[in-house]
Design an enzyme around this catalytic site. Sequence first.
Site, PDB file in Angstrom:
ATOM      1  N   ASN A 124      47.015  35.261  56.912  1.00  0.00           N
ATOM      2  CA  ASN A 124      46.934  35.780  58.270  1.00  0.00           C
ATOM      3  C   ASN A 124      45.479  36.187  58.557  1.00  0.00           C
ATOM      4  OD1 ASN A 124      46.808  37.725  60.373  1.00  0.00           O
ATOM      5  ND2 ASN A 124      49.024  37.973  60.275  1.00  0.00           N
TER       6      ASN A 124
ATOM      7  N   HIS B  67      42.628  39.731  61.202  1.00  0.00           N
ATOM      8  CA  HIS B  67      41.608  40.773  61.065  1.00  0.00           C
ATOM      9  C   HIS B  67      40.186  40.223  60.982  1.00  0.00           C
ATOM     10  CE1 HIS B  67      44.598  43.686  61.472  1.00  0.00           C
ATOM     11  NE2 HIS B  67      45.261  43.287  60.409  1.00  0.00           N
TER      12      HIS B  67
ATOM     13  N   HIS C 240      48.693  36.254  64.863  1.00  0.00           N
ATOM     14  CA  HIS C 240      49.579  37.006  65.750  1.00  0.00           C
ATOM     15  C   HIS C 240      48.870  37.200  67.085  1.00  0.00           C
ATOM     16  CE1 HIS C 240      52.119  40.978  66.199  1.00  0.00           C
ATOM     17  NE2 HIS C 240      52.256  40.161  67.231  1.00  0.00           N
TER      18      HIS C 240
ATOM     19  N   ARG D 174      48.982  39.138  69.970  1.00  0.00           N
ATOM     20  CA  ARG D 174      49.656  40.341  70.470  1.00  0.00           C
ATOM     21  C   ARG D 174      49.550  40.415  71.989  1.00  0.00           C
ATOM     22  NH1 ARG D 174      50.732  44.661  66.632  1.00  0.00           N
ATOM     23  NH2 ARG D 174      51.048  45.886  68.537  1.00  0.00           N
TER      24      ARG D 174
ATOM     25  N   ARG E  54      44.609  42.585  71.022  1.00  0.00           N
ATOM     26  CA  ARG E  54      43.624  43.452  70.358  1.00  0.00           C
ATOM     27  C   ARG E  54      42.777  42.696  69.333  1.00  0.00           C
ATOM     28  NH1 ARG E  54      47.556  47.272  66.712  1.00  0.00           N
ATOM     29  NH2 ARG E  54      48.310  47.833  68.781  1.00  0.00           N
TER      30      ARG E  54
ATOM     31  N   GLU F  40      52.731  34.160  65.032  1.00  0.00           N
ATOM     32  CA  GLU F  40      53.559  35.360  65.186  1.00  0.00           C
ATOM     33  C   GLU F  40      53.497  35.777  66.641  1.00  0.00           C
ATOM     34  OE1 GLU F  40      52.053  38.379  62.655  1.00  0.00           O
ATOM     35  OE2 GLU F  40      52.564  37.320  60.841  1.00  0.00           O
TER      36      GLU F  40
ATOM     37  N   THR G  96      52.471  45.999  62.895  1.00  0.00           N
ATOM     38  CA  THR G  96      53.913  45.810  63.121  1.00  0.00           C
ATOM     39  C   THR G  96      54.688  46.697  62.143  1.00  0.00           C
ATOM     40  OG1 THR G  96      53.310  43.524  63.535  1.00  0.00           O
ATOM     41  CG2 THR G  96      55.644  44.013  63.437  1.00  0.00           C
TER      42      THR G  96
ATOM     43  N   GLU H 102      61.771  36.309  57.935  1.00  0.00           N
ATOM     44  CA  GLU H 102      60.689  36.877  57.129  1.00  0.00           C
ATOM     45  C   GLU H 102      61.071  38.323  56.842  1.00  0.00           C
ATOM     46  OE1 GLU H 102      56.617  36.313  58.366  1.00  0.00           O
ATOM     47  OE2 GLU H 102      55.953  38.046  57.196  1.00  0.00           O
TER      48      GLU H 102
ATOM     49  N   HIS I 266      53.915  41.607  54.846  1.00  0.00           N
ATOM     50  CA  HIS I 266      53.455  42.869  55.416  1.00  0.00           C
ATOM     51  C   HIS I 266      53.108  43.877  54.322  1.00  0.00           C
ATOM     52  CE1 HIS I 266      52.694  46.158  58.093  1.00  0.00           C
ATOM     53  NE2 HIS I 266      52.668  45.265  59.051  1.00  0.00           N
TER      54      HIS I 266
HETATM   55  N1  PXP Z   1      54.022  39.095  58.414  1.00  0.00           N
HETATM   56  C1  PXP Z   1      54.201  39.581  59.673  1.00  0.00           C
HETATM   57  C2  PXP Z   1      55.414  39.173  60.430  1.00  0.00           C
HETATM   58  C3  PXP Z   1      53.230  40.414  60.261  1.00  0.00           C
HETATM   59  O1  PXP Z   1      53.423  40.883  61.512  1.00  0.00           O
HETATM   60  C4  PXP Z   1      52.053  40.711  59.530  1.00  0.00           C
HETATM   61  C5  PXP Z   1      50.987  41.557  60.164  1.00  0.00           C
HETATM   62  O2  PXP Z   1      50.488  40.898  61.283  1.00  0.00           O
HETATM   63  C6  PXP Z   1      51.910  40.169  58.241  1.00  0.00           C
HETATM   64  C7  PXP Z   1      52.924  39.392  57.703  1.00  0.00           C
HETATM   65  C8  PXP Z   1      50.687  40.415  57.419  1.00  0.00           C
HETATM   66  O3  PXP Z   1      50.619  41.751  57.062  1.00  0.00           O
HETATM   67  P1  PXP Z   1      49.346  42.277  56.288  1.00  0.00           P
HETATM   68  O4  PXP Z   1      48.168  42.133  57.197  1.00  0.00           O
HETATM   69  O5  PXP Z   1      49.693  43.699  55.994  1.00  0.00           O
HETATM   70  O6  PXP Z   1      49.205  41.433  55.047  1.00  0.00           O
END
Ligand code: PXP
Length: 240
Positions: free
Chosen positions: A6, A9, A42, A44, A48, A69, A100, A153, A191
């Site tokens: 992901n 960030h 994602h 959003r 952001r 996402e 989330t 998930e 997550h």
């Molecule tokens: N899976 C989902 C559905 C999420 O919303 C997120 C955060 O955007 C992640 C995985 C990844 O989480 P993390 O950034 O804590 O690894």
Amino acid sequence: MRLYINVDHVATVRQARRTDEPDPVAAAALCEQAGADGITMHLREDRRHIQDDDILAMAEKVTTALNLELAAAPDIVTLATEIKPHHATIVPERREEITTEGGLNLGVGGQTDARLVDAIAVLSDAGILISLFIGPDLETIDRAAELGVPAVELHTGEYANSYLRSDEPLERLRLASSHAKEIGLAVHAGHGLTYRNVQPVAAIPEVEELNIGHSIVSHSIIVGIEAAVREMRSLVDSAR
Ligand code: PXP
């Protein structure tokens, strides 16, 4: 086990200055070279981090698979049908949250939110595989299956917050994974997973995809994104 990175960030750092670097699309290409099976983003509602243009560029440039996402918001669902990601993971969103925080409420024991039902119909009509981001709860998993989606998930946040103090969240993830698989759902997880806590989750045999973001992007500031992905890849693979 598929490892999806992901890259939200990367965009968080860019948006801190509203400039054009670092570019999440360039980061995604390096993740792919370093062994990622796919890229997760994602979009959003508050925009952001990831922006609409990122999604459009990523859809063109990703050579592995894109997991988008999204909340069950009609305008974002429409955008998803236009870019056609390999799969779409529907997540809950609250504006004031830092990330989330919980899984979707599927209305177990009552009605499922009409917006969610509509989003599932629209995305599946567009041929996009759908995954619902839910807590590791058996009744919620049953409801996900009733809604006709191919995958869930499982939210690993509770495990990530307490794995040093308690074995229960891991046990819940194990039970949830085997139940979901048994009733025909593909199992993804994510997550809060980090280099320290990923292996017990990666070792759950029914889990076929991990989505990991913050920890890898954080580590990439120190070691570079390719090394950060390779390190996670090797932890995940050696846990199987
Ligand atoms: N899976 C989902 C559905 C999420 O919303 C997120 C955060 O955007 C992640 C995985 C990844 O989480 P993390 O950034 O804590 O690894």
